[in-house]
Scaffold this active site. Structure first.
Site, PDB file in Angstrom:
ATOM      1  N   LYS A   1      12.861 -15.335 -10.400  1.00 28.29           N
ATOM      2  CA  LYS A   1      12.656 -14.235 -11.345  1.00 28.29           C
ATOM      3  C   LYS A   1      11.706 -14.663 -12.443  1.00 28.29           C
ATOM      4  O   LYS A   1      10.780 -13.945 -12.791  1.00 28.29           O
ATOM      5  CB  LYS A   1      14.024 -13.835 -11.923  1.00 28.29           C
ATOM      6  CG  LYS A   1      14.222 -12.412 -12.197  1.00 28.29           C
ATOM      7  CD  LYS A   1      14.573 -11.519 -11.040  1.00 28.29           C
ATOM      8  CE  LYS A   1      13.837 -11.713  -9.760  1.00 28.29           C
ATOM      9  NZ  LYS A   1      14.385 -11.032  -8.628  1.00 28.29           N
TER      10      LYS A   1
ATOM     11  N   ASN B 218      -1.445   1.664   6.214  1.00 25.49           N
ATOM     12  CA  ASN B 218      -0.627   0.566   5.690  1.00 25.49           C
ATOM     13  C   ASN B 218      -0.349  -0.369   6.850  1.00 25.49           C
ATOM     14  O   ASN B 218       0.002   0.100   7.935  1.00 25.49           O
ATOM     15  CB  ASN B 218       0.723   1.062   5.167  1.00 25.49           C
ATOM     16  CG  ASN B 218       0.596   1.782   3.853  1.00 25.49           C
ATOM     17  OD1 ASN B 218      -0.490   1.895   3.301  1.00 25.49           O
ATOM     18  ND2 ASN B 218       1.718   2.278   3.353  1.00 25.49           N
ATOM     19  N   GLY B 219      -0.473  -1.662   6.619  1.00 25.01           N
ATOM     20  CA  GLY B 219      -0.172  -2.602   7.686  1.00 25.01           C
ATOM     21  C   GLY B 219      -1.388  -3.433   8.032  1.00 25.01           C
ATOM     22  O   GLY B 219      -2.348  -3.498   7.259  1.00 25.01           O
TER      23      GLY B 219
ATOM     24  N   ARG C 189       4.913   0.095  -6.001  1.00 28.46           N
ATOM     25  CA  ARG C 189       4.776  -0.748  -4.810  1.00 28.46           C
ATOM     26  C   ARG C 189       3.734  -1.840  -5.006  1.00 28.46           C
ATOM     27  O   ARG C 189       3.671  -2.774  -4.216  1.00 28.46           O
ATOM     28  CB  ARG C 189       4.386   0.114  -3.600  1.00 28.46           C
ATOM     29  CG  ARG C 189       5.478   1.076  -3.184  1.00 28.46           C
ATOM     30  CD  ARG C 189       4.958   2.067  -2.181  1.00 28.46           C
ATOM     31  NE  ARG C 189       4.697   1.469  -0.892  1.00 28.46           N
ATOM     32  CZ  ARG C 189       5.428   1.678   0.197  1.00 28.46           C
ATOM     33  NH1 ARG C 189       6.456   2.453   0.138  1.00 28.46           N
ATOM     34  NH2 ARG C 189       5.111   1.123   1.330  1.00 28.46           N
TER      35      ARG C 189
ATOM     36  N   TRP D 142      -3.361  -2.626  -1.225  1.00 20.21           N
ATOM     37  CA  TRP D 142      -3.053  -3.992  -1.632  1.00 20.21           C
ATOM     38  C   TRP D 142      -3.788  -4.875  -0.618  1.00 20.21           C
ATOM     39  O   TRP D 142      -3.441  -4.893   0.557  1.00 20.21           O
ATOM     40  CB  TRP D 142      -1.545  -4.205  -1.565  1.00 20.21           C
ATOM     41  CG  TRP D 142      -1.063  -5.480  -2.154  1.00 20.21           C
ATOM     42  CD1 TRP D 142      -0.992  -5.814  -3.486  1.00 20.21           C
ATOM     43  CD2 TRP D 142      -0.529  -6.600  -1.443  1.00 20.21           C
ATOM     44  NE1 TRP D 142      -0.454  -7.064  -3.623  1.00 20.21           N
ATOM     45  CE2 TRP D 142      -0.162  -7.573  -2.400  1.00 20.21           C
ATOM     46  CE3 TRP D 142      -0.336  -6.889  -0.088  1.00 20.21           C
ATOM     47  CZ2 TRP D 142       0.386  -8.798  -2.046  1.00 20.21           C
ATOM     48  CZ3 TRP D 142       0.211  -8.102   0.252  1.00 20.21           C
ATOM     49  CH2 TRP D 142       0.562  -9.046  -0.721  1.00 20.21           C
TER      50      TRP D 142
ATOM     51  N   HIS E 264      17.452 -36.776  -6.558  1.00 18.42           N
ATOM     52  CA  HIS E 264      16.633 -37.124  -5.391  1.00 18.42           C
ATOM     53  C   HIS E 264      15.174 -36.715  -5.574  1.00 18.42           C
ATOM     54  O   HIS E 264      14.440 -36.608  -4.589  1.00 18.42           O
ATOM     55  CB  HIS E 264      17.212 -36.477  -4.126  1.00 18.42           C
ATOM     56  CG  HIS E 264      18.605 -36.931  -3.836  1.00 18.42           C
ATOM     57  ND1 HIS E 264      18.888 -38.203  -3.394  1.00 18.42           N
ATOM     58  CD2 HIS E 264      19.801 -36.305  -3.980  1.00 18.42           C
ATOM     59  CE1 HIS E 264      20.203 -38.339  -3.244  1.00 18.42           C
ATOM     60  NE2 HIS E 264      20.770 -37.192  -3.607  1.00 18.42           N
TER      61      HIS E 264
ATOM     62  N   CYS F 196       0.821  -1.216   0.000  1.00 16.54           N
ATOM     63  CA  CYS F 196       0.000   0.000   0.000  1.00 16.54           C
ATOM     64  C   CYS F 196       0.858   1.272   0.000  1.00 16.54           C
ATOM     65  O   CYS F 196       1.966   1.288   0.510  1.00 16.54           O
ATOM     66  CB  CYS F 196      -0.852   0.027   1.261  1.00 16.54           C
ATOM     67  SG  CYS F 196      -1.733  -1.492   1.553  1.00 16.54           S
TER      68      CYS F 196
ATOM     69  N   GLU G 261      17.470 -17.997  -7.581  1.00 21.48           N
ATOM     70  CA  GLU G 261      17.112 -16.642  -7.990  1.00 21.48           C
ATOM     71  C   GLU G 261      16.583 -16.640  -9.434  1.00 21.48           C
ATOM     72  O   GLU G 261      15.615 -15.943  -9.745  1.00 21.48           O
ATOM     73  CB  GLU G 261      18.334 -15.723  -7.829  1.00 21.48           C
ATOM     74  CG  GLU G 261      18.174 -14.300  -8.333  1.00 21.48           C
ATOM     75  CD  GLU G 261      17.025 -13.514  -7.685  1.00 21.48           C
ATOM     76  OE1 GLU G 261      16.434 -13.979  -6.709  1.00 21.48           O
ATOM     77  OE2 GLU G 261      16.708 -12.432  -8.209  1.00 21.48           O
TER      78      GLU G 261
ATOM     79  N   GLU H 174       8.013 -15.126 -11.148  1.00 18.14           N
ATOM     80  CA  GLU H 174       7.267 -13.945 -10.683  1.00 18.14           C
ATOM     81  C   GLU H 174       6.866 -13.009 -11.808  1.00 18.14           C
ATOM     82  O   GLU H 174       5.828 -12.359 -11.715  1.00 18.14           O
ATOM     83  CB  GLU H 174       7.994 -13.204  -9.563  1.00 18.14           C
ATOM     84  CG  GLU H 174       9.248 -12.494  -9.939  1.00 18.14           C
ATOM     85  CD  GLU H 174       9.916 -11.816  -8.748  1.00 18.14           C
ATOM     86  OE1 GLU H 174       9.234 -11.421  -7.803  1.00 18.14           O
ATOM     87  OE2 GLU H 174      11.157 -11.682  -8.783  1.00 18.14           O
TER      88      GLU H 174
ATOM     89  N   LYS I 262       6.044  -4.319  -4.254  1.00 17.77           N
ATOM     90  CA  LYS I 262       7.479  -4.031  -4.215  1.00 17.77           C
ATOM     91  C   LYS I 262       8.026  -4.143  -2.810  1.00 17.77           C
ATOM     92  O   LYS I 262       9.116  -4.643  -2.599  1.00 17.77           O
ATOM     93  CB  LYS I 262       7.726  -2.619  -4.767  1.00 17.77           C
ATOM     94  CG  LYS I 262       9.193  -2.225  -4.793  1.00 17.77           C
ATOM     95  CD  LYS I 262       9.976  -3.115  -5.745  1.00 17.77           C
ATOM     96  CE  LYS I 262      11.470  -2.843  -5.734  1.00 17.77           C
ATOM     97  NZ  LYS I 262      12.217  -3.989  -6.288  1.00 17.77           N
TER      98      LYS I 262
HETATM   99  C1  F6R Z   1      11.776 -10.711  -5.924  1.00 20.18           C
HETATM  100  C2  F6R Z   1      11.550  -9.683  -4.944  1.00 20.18           C
HETATM  101  C3  F6R Z   1      11.196 -10.072  -3.551  1.00 20.18           C
HETATM  102  C4  F6R Z   1      12.033  -9.242  -2.566  1.00 20.18           C
HETATM  103  C5  F6R Z   1      11.579  -9.515  -1.121  1.00 20.18           C
HETATM  104  C6  F6R Z   1      12.439  -8.760  -0.123  1.00 20.18           C
HETATM  105  O1  F6R Z   1      12.134 -10.166  -7.145  1.00 20.18           O
HETATM  106  O2  F6R Z   1      11.654  -8.534  -5.242  1.00 20.18           O
HETATM  107  O3  F6R Z   1      11.379 -11.431  -3.334  1.00 20.18           O
HETATM  108  O4  F6R Z   1      13.372  -9.566  -2.746  1.00 20.18           O
HETATM  109  O5  F6R Z   1      10.250  -9.117  -0.976  1.00 20.18           O
HETATM  110  O6  F6R Z   1      12.378  -7.388  -0.329  1.00 20.18           O
HETATM  111  P1  F6R Z   1      13.430  -6.410   0.320  1.00 20.18           P
HETATM  112  O7  F6R Z   1      14.750  -6.660  -0.339  1.00 20.18           O
HETATM  113  O8  F6R Z   1      12.905  -5.033   0.034  1.00 20.18           O
HETATM  114  O9  F6R Z   1      13.475  -6.721   1.774  1.00 20.18           O
END
Ligand code: F6R
Length: 614
Positions: free
Chosen positions: A491, A100-101, A27, A74, A510, A2, A487, A494, A609
């Site tokens: 990527k 927010n929260g 965000r 959100w 396994h 949010c 990773e 997502e 984000k």
């Molecule tokens: C993946 C992604 C998320 C963040 C995670 C932690 O591309 O962006 O998995 O890495 O939410 O976010 P931060 O680094 O802001 O704590």
């Protein structure tokens, strides 16, 4: 997650607030709304979907006034509906609130208020705040006292902003726990409040950050601060140097594309002023822990989430491998609820791009409660993680990362962890000057090598075309590149919504090997390191079972061409740095797959984000 924006001053508040919300779009959100105070009444407009919908609504039914609060939501409590979008108004119409929260005890509060005769207009926990605040304001006969009393009843992490229709000229804001930042932007005859710096950066660079349990009373010509108990606070403004132009797409189609391509620059900025090649030293001036304290450390607990957690796994290889200091890595969401064994020689290292991830912050709190010092690798300046780091911060200096999918933050996190590992290696007597110089030289050459990789994207575009209807993909790596495989899979899933799994390659037999057939492309990370031969065997095993292999290997490789369908070569570097160079092709593969599949690259569905709730 949010977004919050508030404005009070001579301008039309709606424009300022909606523009600010637009800056926070990255965000992630699913609905938005605004409340404007005009002639003792609130004008509220809310809508589901992108901010453009709210703008269209406002074009048809404009609002006028000089103080407003707006929100991008959100959904957590209650579905994505207009009724659940913020701002929420109390039944009397006196109060509007955005939040927010999560109000963790909202069910208990709701039951209490229902018993007192309150009728509800939404399914949200935020409406509970509005109704509670309304009652507390009436009971105390004062909006600000009522606000503080209401805050004291809430459990959880919240950033809350509210207005009272009979108190024109005042916006109140508070931060409780770790639900994200509350930033007060100081203007000239006007003031702002927001959940994030970019929302107000067009208007002012002078900002004040609220800490846990602090309240701001924002008026057009002044801002005052209080503790939640009413004690007055004197807070200093900071000048924030972010350049809003840098946050614009700058000719790229997507922020993600821009952020992948700017990695040579962001890595250079992470290294800037931290390496002295001549003296073979690493300077981390922003660490507050003394060399003596760092030398005493015998265990580092890394806490992070998502991509940052993958960077944490790489950090484990680097710190254990180079400095021989024990490292444990945990998800913030797990660490906070277990009973970690920490002692007076432990150090917590939080890794976070936003510095506002609720689970990571909670992990830091756990360590602090046990007297364990916290340091962090953080990108967002002035974020809560930075402020919780009593042992100091290593800023990533990557610049704003707007795309939801983390790219340049990951690579700069690994660079930051590398610098820390080298510093610890020296302090723990594990590295001589000659070896140190080799590491530093390799780091300095890194930006150029990343630049080489991003130069040619044809192979990724071809792969994206070939695999655009693929449902699943497997990513395999060993040693320090097993986190790279995780990773790569994260990527891809997502942003392109292709199901992907990352595995340490030795684990393939396994279980995951059962999945391999001609429908399953497998990406294998095979740099020329001490597990190269093992990876070659894995490639062979995949091929034998009909799987199509995409290999990422070191420039000049001849062996793998026979076995793989596609070979992507990256420049040679020290094995320790291969996760960085190998990640770039995986980012490009994900980006072009998403592009080919037509997904919303920068704001993938259901993702935010900065995850400021549990
Ligand atoms: C993946 C992604 C998320 C963040 C995670 C932690 O591309 O962006 O998995 O890495 O939410 O976010 P931060 O680094 O802001 O704590």
């Amino acid at each position: 997650m949010c977004g919050i924006v508030g404005y009070i001053g001579p301008r039309e508040a709606t424009e300022v607030v909606v523009d600010g919300l637009q800056r926070l779009e990255y965000r992630g959100y699913d609905s938005s709304g605004i409340a404007v105070l005009c002639d003792g009444e609130f004008d509220i407009r809310r809508s589901v979907g992108k901010l453009q919908k709210l703008r269209e609504r406002l074009n048809g039914e404009p609002t006028y006034g000089h103080q407003a609060i707006g929100h991008t939501r959100w959904a957590t409590h209650g579905g994505v509906t207009e009724a659940n979008a913020h701002p929420h108004r109390s039944t009397s119409g006196d109060i509007v609130v955005i939040q927010n929260g999560i109000v963790e005890n909202y069910l208990a509060l709701k039951a209490e208020l229902t018993a007192a005769g309150v009728h509800w207009h939404s399914q949200t926990d935020t409406e509970v705040i509005a109704q509670l605040l309304d009652r507390e304001a009436k009971a105390s006969g004062d909006f600000v006292i009522g606000f503080r009393r209401a805050l004291l009843r809430l459990k959880g992490g919240n950033a809350i902003v509210a207005m009272h229709r009979r108190q024109p000229g005042l916006i109140v804001a508070a931060r409780l726990g770790n639900a994200g930042a509350v930033v007060v932007g100081l203007g000239d005859g006007e003031n702002f409040v927001a959940s994030d710096i970019p929302a107000v950066l067009d208007h002012t660079q002078r900002m004040v950050f609220l800490e846990d349990h602090e309240v701001a009373l924002v008026r057009a010509d002044s801002v005052s601060y209080q503790q939640i108990d009413g004690t007055a606070l004197d807070k200093q403004a900071q000048t924030v140097a972010y350049d809003p132009v840098a946050a614009a797409k700058g000719g790229y189609k997507h922020f993600m594309q821009k952020e992948i391509f700017e990695q040579p620059r962001s890595i250079t900025d992470t290294l800037h002023d931290r390496i002295n090649l001549e003296q073979a030293t690493v300077q981390l001036d922003s660490l507050r822990l003394s060399d003596e304290q760092l030398t005493r450390i015998d265990k580092i607990m890394v806490v992070a989430c998502g991509t940052a957690w993958h960077a944490g796994l790489v950090a484990k290889f680097l710190i254990e491998g180079l400095a021989r200091v024990r490292v444990e890595v945990d998800y913030g969401s797990e660490f906070r609820y277990r009973q970690p064994i920490l002692d007076d020689r432990s150090l917590l290292l939080a890794i976070t791009q936003s510095g506002e991830t609720a689970d990571t912050l909670a992990g830091m709190q756990v360590a602090r409660e046990q007297g364990v010092p916290c340091i962090s690798l953080v990108n967002a300046i002035g974020s809560q993680a930075a402020r919780l780091s009593d042992g100091g911060v290593i800023y990533l200096n990557a610049g704003p990362e707007i795309s939801v999918a983390s790219t340049k933050a990951f690579t700069t996190m690994v660079v930051g962890a590398y610098l820390l590992a080298l510093k610890l290696a020296t302090l723990h007597g594990r590295m001589d000057k000659v070896t140190m110089r080799e590491h530093l030289q390799a780091l300095l050459e890194l930006p150029g090598k990343v630049g080489e990789i991003v130069k040619n994207t044809t192979v990724y575009e071809e792969l994206a075309e070939r695999y655009r209807h693929t449902n699943d993909m497997l990513f395999l790596g060993r040693g320090i590149n097993y986190p790279t495989a995780l990773e790569g899979a994260l990527k891809l899933k997502e942003i392109s919504y292709i199901h992907a799994e990352g595995y340490p390659a030795g684990e393939m037999k396994h279980g995951p090997i059962a999945l391999i057939d001609e429908e399953m492309p497998v990406v294998c990370l095979c740099p020329h390191d001490d597990v190269y031969d093992k990876m070659v065997s894995n490639v062979q095993q995949v091929k034998t079972r009909g799987g199509e292999v995409i290999v990422i290997t070191t420039e000049g490789d001849t062996q793998l061409r026979e076995m793989a369908r596609t070979v992507i070569e990256v420049p040679a570097t020290l094995p320790w740095l291969t996760p960085i160079l190998n990640t770039i092709p995986l980012q490009l593969l994900s980006y072009y797959c998403a592009l080919r599949r037509g997904t919303d690259v920068d704001q993938p569905r259901n993702l935010a984000k900065s995850v400021t709730v549990e």
